[in-house]
Design a protein around this motif. Structure first.
Motif, PDB file in Angstrom:
ATOM      1  N   ASP A 283       0.876  -1.174   0.000  1.00 56.85           N
ATOM      2  CA  ASP A 283       0.000   0.000   0.000  1.00 56.85           C
ATOM      3  C   ASP A 283       0.916   1.228   0.000  1.00 56.85           C
ATOM      4  O   ASP A 283       1.527   1.559   1.032  1.00 56.85           O
ATOM      5  CB  ASP A 283      -0.902  -0.020   1.233  1.00 56.85           C
ATOM      6  CG  ASP A 283      -1.946   1.095   1.197  1.00 56.85           C
ATOM      7  OD1 ASP A 283      -1.573   2.238   0.828  1.00 56.85           O
ATOM      8  OD2 ASP A 283      -3.107   0.848   1.540  1.00 56.85           O
ATOM      9  N   TYR A 286       0.529   4.005   2.646  1.00 56.41           N
ATOM     10  CA  TYR A 286       1.121   3.709   3.949  1.00 56.41           C
ATOM     11  C   TYR A 286       2.654   3.792   3.880  1.00 56.41           C
ATOM     12  O   TYR A 286       3.308   4.203   4.846  1.00 56.41           O
ATOM     13  CB  TYR A 286       0.691   2.329   4.440  1.00 56.41           C
ATOM     14  CG  TYR A 286      -0.694   2.330   5.043  1.00 56.41           C
ATOM     15  CD1 TYR A 286      -0.899   2.754   6.358  1.00 56.41           C
ATOM     16  CD2 TYR A 286      -1.799   1.924   4.299  1.00 56.41           C
ATOM     17  CE1 TYR A 286      -2.170   2.768   6.919  1.00 56.41           C
ATOM     18  CE2 TYR A 286      -3.069   1.932   4.845  1.00 56.41           C
ATOM     19  CZ  TYR A 286      -3.257   2.366   6.163  1.00 56.41           C
ATOM     20  OH  TYR A 286      -4.517   2.382   6.703  1.00 56.41           O
ATOM     21  N   ARG A 289       3.405   7.413   4.082  1.00 57.14           N
ATOM     22  CA  ARG A 289       3.159   7.886   5.441  1.00 57.14           C
ATOM     23  C   ARG A 289       4.289   7.454   6.379  1.00 57.14           C
ATOM     24  O   ARG A 289       4.719   8.214   7.256  1.00 57.14           O
ATOM     25  CB  ARG A 289       1.822   7.342   5.932  1.00 57.14           C
ATOM     26  CG  ARG A 289       1.310   7.999   7.219  1.00 57.14           C
ATOM     27  CD  ARG A 289      -0.035   7.440   7.616  1.00 57.14           C
ATOM     28  NE  ARG A 289      -1.052   7.657   6.598  1.00 57.14           N
ATOM     29  CZ  ARG A 289      -2.292   7.168   6.680  1.00 57.14           C
ATOM     30  NH1 ARG A 289      -2.637   6.417   7.718  1.00 57.14           N
ATOM     31  NH2 ARG A 289      -3.168   7.423   5.727  1.00 57.14           N
TER      32      ARG A 289
END
Length: 335
Positions: A283, A286, A289
């Motif tokens: 992902d 993510y 992040r």
């Protein structure tokens, strides 16, 4: 005649002299991946790029020519073996060897000086259907070719490249990793300035895209775009930390097709089962992040354009997940 330029234009930088020559005699110019931007892509005498495949479109122009002026040209950049039969004029600051290519005349020395002398002494008449007229016809033909329709919620690589070009300045730095996206981008990226496009051609080292973008942005502090495949990014993903640590203006565009597409296509062309070339991606939101990177997901050219505009305004690193359908790559097997 046609001018073919290659990686050897550095360090002499005969850009002004080359442009003077081709404009004086209305001569088309072809570049290789490592010399992209020698002539701005928008110039009416720029024909295109060779060296990525055996069927690069601009071979059409090269094959029609009756004399080749090779400037800083090294066949090491080519995939297709060099077997042109036309008369060739060799201009470089090194001897024509390793490998030697057949030529009528060989000029070894300072390239700006040699090109100026050639421009001042040439006495030729060019067919009126050649030069700008022929390149305009060639471009129209290429632009008129139909594109396949992408899958739902996917876009073509063409959409990504157009959005980037439409929303970046002429001096933007572009780097590419290795795979189908490299071949596509090197053929189609419209470089407008010299030394603004970086690619690992020959060794073709996966992981080059991100690492070279970091170096380019660190040196220039210019907006830098890295086009990378999902597999290439996976090999050097830890380097995303450097973008944040050094606050570099790099946009990492990961072409998400969940495959080693170039190898998968080779399997398909040989009639073999697809094996080991498709995978599950992480992902990326993510991932971004985790590294404290800004993130955008792009499913259309409009999404890409908005992401690039954001990066230009913020001058901060950005990870863009480009959801692509590889059907638009010239190397991908069509159903």
């Amino acid at each position: 005649p046609v001018v073919v330029v290659g990686v050897g234009v550095e360090p002499d930088k005969p850009y002004t002299e080359l442009q003077r020559l081709i404009e004086a005699f209305n001569i088309p110019m072809i570049d290789t991946p490592k010399s992209k931007g020698t002539l701005p892509a928008r110039h009416p005498l720029f024909a295109g790029t060779i060296g990525l495949s055996r069927t690069d479109p601009v071979y059409e122009i090269l094959d029609e020519s009756d004399c080749i002026i090779a400037v800083g040209f090294d066949v090491v950049e080519l995939v297709k073996p060099w077997d042109q039969k036309q008369s060739l004029i060799w201009i470089a600051n090194w001897a024509n060897q390793d490998p030697r290519i057949s030529c009528e005349v060989e000029y070894v020395g300072n390239m700006p000086t040699l090109l100026n002398t050639l421009c001042e002494t040439l006495d030729i008449t060019i067919d009126t259907a050649w030069g700008e007229n022929r390149i305009a016809e060639f471009r129209y033909k290429q632009q008129s070719l139909p594109l396949p329709a992408p899958q739902t919620n996917r876009m073509l690589p063409q959409d990504v490249l157009k959005a980037i070009r439409d929303h970046t300045p002429d001096d933007v730095v572009m780097t590419t990793d290795v795979g189908s996206h490299k071949i596509f981008t090197a053929l189609n990226w419209q470089a407008q300035q010299s030394n603004s496009y970086f690619v690992s051609n020959g060794l073709s080292a996966m992981g080059f895209g991100l690492t070279s973008a970091i170096a380019a942005a660190k040196i220039t502090d210019k907006l830098t775009i890295c086009i990378t495949g999902d597999a290439g990014l996976a090999m050097v993903m830890g380097e995303l930390a450097l973008l944040v640590d050094h606050n570099l203006p790099v946009v990492v565009v990961v072409m998400n097709d969940a495959a080693l597409d170039l190898i998968r296509s080779a399997q398909q062309r040989r009639g073999r089962s697809v094996f080991g070339t498709e995978f599950t991606n992480p992902d990326y939101e993510y991932i971004a992040r985790a590294y404290r990177l800004d993130y955008r997901r792009a499913q259309s050219a409009e999404d890409c354009g908005q992401a690039i505009q954001y990066a230009r305004a913020s001058h901060k690193p950005l990870l863009v997940e480009a959801m692509i359908d590889p059907i638009g790559y010239p190397t991908t097997v069509k159903a």
